[in-house]
Design an enzyme around this catalytic site. Structure first.
Site, PDB file in Angstrom:
ATOM      1  N   ARG A  43      21.607   4.478 -16.280  1.00  0.00           N
ATOM      2  CA  ARG A  43      20.579   3.645 -16.135  1.00  0.00           C
ATOM      3  C   ARG A  43      20.144   3.866 -17.516  1.00  0.00           C
ATOM      4  O   ARG A  43      20.615   4.635 -18.583  1.00  0.00           O
ATOM      5  CB  ARG A  43      19.953   4.099 -15.139  1.00  0.00           C
ATOM      6  CG  ARG A  43      19.205   5.394 -15.558  1.00  0.00           C
ATOM      7  CD  ARG A  43      18.232   6.104 -14.379  1.00  0.00           C
ATOM      8  NE  ARG A  43      18.313   8.107 -14.262  1.00  0.00           N
ATOM      9  CZ  ARG A  43      18.441   7.896 -13.233  1.00  0.00           C
ATOM     10  NH1 ARG A  43      19.104   7.950 -12.242  1.00  0.00           N
ATOM     11  NH2 ARG A  43      18.353   9.763 -13.800  1.00  0.00           N
ATOM     12  N   ARG A  61      25.222   7.282 -23.074  1.00  0.00           N
ATOM     13  CA  ARG A  61      24.225   7.696 -22.450  1.00  0.00           C
ATOM     14  C   ARG A  61      25.384   9.065 -21.590  1.00  0.00           C
ATOM     15  O   ARG A  61      27.021   8.780 -20.570  1.00  0.00           O
ATOM     16  CB  ARG A  61      23.522   7.481 -20.953  1.00  0.00           C
ATOM     17  CG  ARG A  61      23.175   8.397 -19.937  1.00  0.00           C
ATOM     18  CD  ARG A  61      21.880   7.596 -19.224  1.00  0.00           C
ATOM     19  NE  ARG A  61      21.159   8.564 -18.790  1.00  0.00           N
ATOM     20  CZ  ARG A  61      19.918   8.635 -18.234  1.00  0.00           C
ATOM     21  NH1 ARG A  61      19.443   7.165 -18.365  1.00  0.00           N
ATOM     22  NH2 ARG A  61      18.975   9.513 -18.144  1.00  0.00           N
ATOM     23  N   ASN A  89      21.897  18.424 -19.988  1.00  0.00           N
ATOM     24  CA  ASN A  89      21.222  19.537 -20.972  1.00  0.00           C
ATOM     25  C   ASN A  89      20.918  20.629 -19.385  1.00  0.00           C
ATOM     26  O   ASN A  89      22.040  22.128 -18.936  1.00  0.00           O
ATOM     27  CB  ASN A  89      20.556  19.939 -21.327  1.00  0.00           C
ATOM     28  CG  ASN A  89      20.645  19.411 -22.993  1.00  0.00           C
ATOM     29  OD1 ASN A  89      21.867  19.033 -22.851  1.00  0.00           O
ATOM     30  ND2 ASN A  89      19.881  19.076 -23.991  1.00  0.00           N
ATOM     31  N   ASN A 124       8.801  12.806 -20.535  1.00  0.00           N
ATOM     32  CA  ASN A 124       9.365  14.271 -20.349  1.00  0.00           C
ATOM     33  C   ASN A 124       8.134  15.490 -20.680  1.00  0.00           C
ATOM     34  O   ASN A 124       7.640  16.254 -20.256  1.00  0.00           O
ATOM     35  CB  ASN A 124       9.943  14.924 -21.282  1.00  0.00           C
ATOM     36  CG  ASN A 124      11.466  13.599 -21.725  1.00  0.00           C
ATOM     37  OD1 ASN A 124      12.165  13.843 -22.256  1.00  0.00           O
ATOM     38  ND2 ASN A 124      11.955  13.846 -19.899  1.00  0.00           N
ATOM     39  N   ARG A 147      21.477  20.699 -16.523  1.00  0.00           N
ATOM     40  CA  ARG A 147      22.340  20.647 -15.109  1.00  0.00           C
ATOM     41  C   ARG A 147      23.771  21.641 -15.772  1.00  0.00           C
ATOM     42  O   ARG A 147      24.469  22.444 -14.932  1.00  0.00           O
ATOM     43  CB  ARG A 147      23.535  19.192 -14.941  1.00  0.00           C
ATOM     44  CG  ARG A 147      22.411  18.818 -14.059  1.00  0.00           C
ATOM     45  CD  ARG A 147      22.716  17.387 -13.886  1.00  0.00           C
ATOM     46  NE  ARG A 147      21.911  16.436 -14.557  1.00  0.00           N
ATOM     47  CZ  ARG A 147      21.947  15.451 -14.626  1.00  0.00           C
ATOM     48  NH1 ARG A 147      23.444  14.623 -13.537  1.00  0.00           N
ATOM     49  NH2 ARG A 147      21.622  14.422 -15.293  1.00  0.00           N
ATOM     50  N   ASP A 154      21.586  13.250 -21.872  1.00  0.00           N
ATOM     51  CA  ASP A 154      21.102  13.132 -20.989  1.00  0.00           C
ATOM     52  C   ASP A 154      22.944  15.207 -20.133  1.00  0.00           C
ATOM     53  O   ASP A 154      23.593  14.958 -20.609  1.00  0.00           O
ATOM     54  CB  ASP A 154      21.652  12.773 -19.895  1.00  0.00           C
ATOM     55  CG  ASP A 154      20.407  12.845 -18.431  1.00  0.00           C
ATOM     56  OD1 ASP A 154      19.308  14.253 -19.043  1.00  0.00           O
ATOM     57  OD2 ASP A 154      20.155  12.205 -18.060  1.00  0.00           O
TER      58      ASP A 154
HETATM   59  C1  IPE Z   1      18.377  15.982 -21.884  1.00  0.00           C
HETATM   60  O1  IPE Z   1      18.564  16.930 -20.900  1.00  0.00           O
HETATM   61  C2  IPE Z   1      17.709  16.484 -22.977  1.00  0.00           C
HETATM   62  C3  IPE Z   1      16.243  16.166 -22.737  1.00  0.00           C
HETATM   63  C4  IPE Z   1      15.508  14.967 -21.759  1.00  0.00           C
HETATM   64  C5  IPE Z   1      15.784  16.544 -24.049  1.00  0.00           C
HETATM   65  P1  IPE Z   1      18.227  17.197 -19.658  1.00  0.00           P
HETATM   66  O2  IPE Z   1      16.980  18.586 -19.223  1.00  0.00           O
HETATM   67  O3  IPE Z   1      17.735  15.290 -18.764  1.00  0.00           O
HETATM   68  O4  IPE Z   1      19.328  17.619 -18.623  1.00  0.00           O
HETATM   69  P2  IPE Z   1      19.003  17.060 -16.878  1.00  0.00           P
HETATM   70  O5  IPE Z   1      19.437  15.823 -17.010  1.00  0.00           O
HETATM   71  O6  IPE Z   1      18.160  17.910 -15.935  1.00  0.00           O
HETATM   72  O7  IPE Z   1      20.655  17.944 -16.319  1.00  0.00           O
HETATM   73 MG    MG Z   2      18.074  14.399 -17.408  1.00  0.00          MG
END
Ligand code: IPE
Ligand code: MG
Length: 239
Positions: free
Chosen positions: A176, A170, A4, A50, A6, A2
């Site tokens: 969570r 995580r 990426n 997603n 941000r 998690d």
């Molecule tokens: C994780 O990073 C990658 C996937 C869910 C594919 P995020 O895309 O959830 O990054 P944030 O949570 O917006 O920072």
């Molecule tokens: Mg995320």
């Protein structure tokens, strides 16, 4: 994996750049896990939730998955890593179907190590799929509800044959589980890191393993019992 988005936002970059760096980090962590003899590594790559993201982000993620599979297949084969998917891969777009099939086929006989990728995965979806398959087995006379126990039920989960995780990591500071392996993590140790996934490199991974080493896993017993006897066995839990 998690954070990426941000990671990218903090640098004034588009989210997809964070995903690209995230995939690079997967390679780094695969190597680190191999060096530490981690036999099973499971990555939560794409959840059933997603699909609610913007279409262009989904499409970019699928493109990265396609690229990851084709670029890393040689590496997986050389290191005898078996690839497995948990989730509903059949609902993924056509462009990933063929590289995915190819990678699964090319690695299916390896036993040294396993990389499980959760794709179009959700724990509740997994439970529904398992219950549906179990109900079918009952109606066809292959299963008897009176004899149902936990090991018997796990055969209907996507994770059939995969041991429950010892450690769940995580990244990005969220504390969570987000519908990930809820049943399989019943007795897993949890490690939450504030670091966003693209920066969660070898050193961070090592720190997570160090933390795991200091945990006492009791599986419902007392600390005295665990220290006096052989470590408690997960296999005897929840049946
Ligand atoms: C994780 O990073 C990658 C996937 C869910 C594919 P995020 O895309 O959830 O990054 P944030 O949570 O917006 O920072
Ligand atoms: Mg995320």
């Amino acid at each position: 994996m998690d954070g990426n988005g941000r990671w990218a936002k903090n640098r004034g970059l588009p989210r997809i750049e964070g995903h690209r760096r995230g995939v690079e980090n997967v390679r780094e962590i695969l190597k680190a896990a191999r060096d530490r003899d981690v036999k099973y590594l499971t990555l939560f790559a794409f959840s059933v939730e997603n699909w609610q993201r913007p279409a262009e982000e989904i499409s970019a993620l699928m493109g990265l998955l396609e690229l990851f599979l084709s670029r890393n297949l040689k590496d997986l084969v050389e290191n005898e890593v078996r690839l497995r998917v948990i989730g509903r891969p059949e609902e993924l777009p056509e462009r990933v179907q063929s590289p995915l099939r190819k990678a699964l086929e090319a690695t299916k006989n390896f036993t040294a190590r396993q990389l499980n990728v959760a794709l179009n995965y959700g724990s509740r979806t997994e439970v529904l799929d398992a219950v549906r398959a179990y109900a079918e087995a009952v109606s066809e006379g292959r299963e008897d509800p009176k004899r149902l126990d936990w090991p018997g039920f796990t055969k209907f989960l996507y994770t059939d044959g995969i041991p429950d995780p010892d450690l769940l990591i995580r990244t990005s500071g969220e504390t969570r589980l987000s519908n990930f392996l809820l049943l399989q993590c019943a007795y897993s140790e949890m490690y939450f890191s504030p670091v966003n996934w693209p920066d969660f490199g070898r050193a961070e991974f090592e720190a997570a393993l160090e933390s795991y080493k200091s945990r006492e896993r009791r599986y419902g017993r007392t600390g005295e019992q665990v220290q006096a006897h052989a470590p408690a066995e997960e296999a005897s839990v929840g049946q």
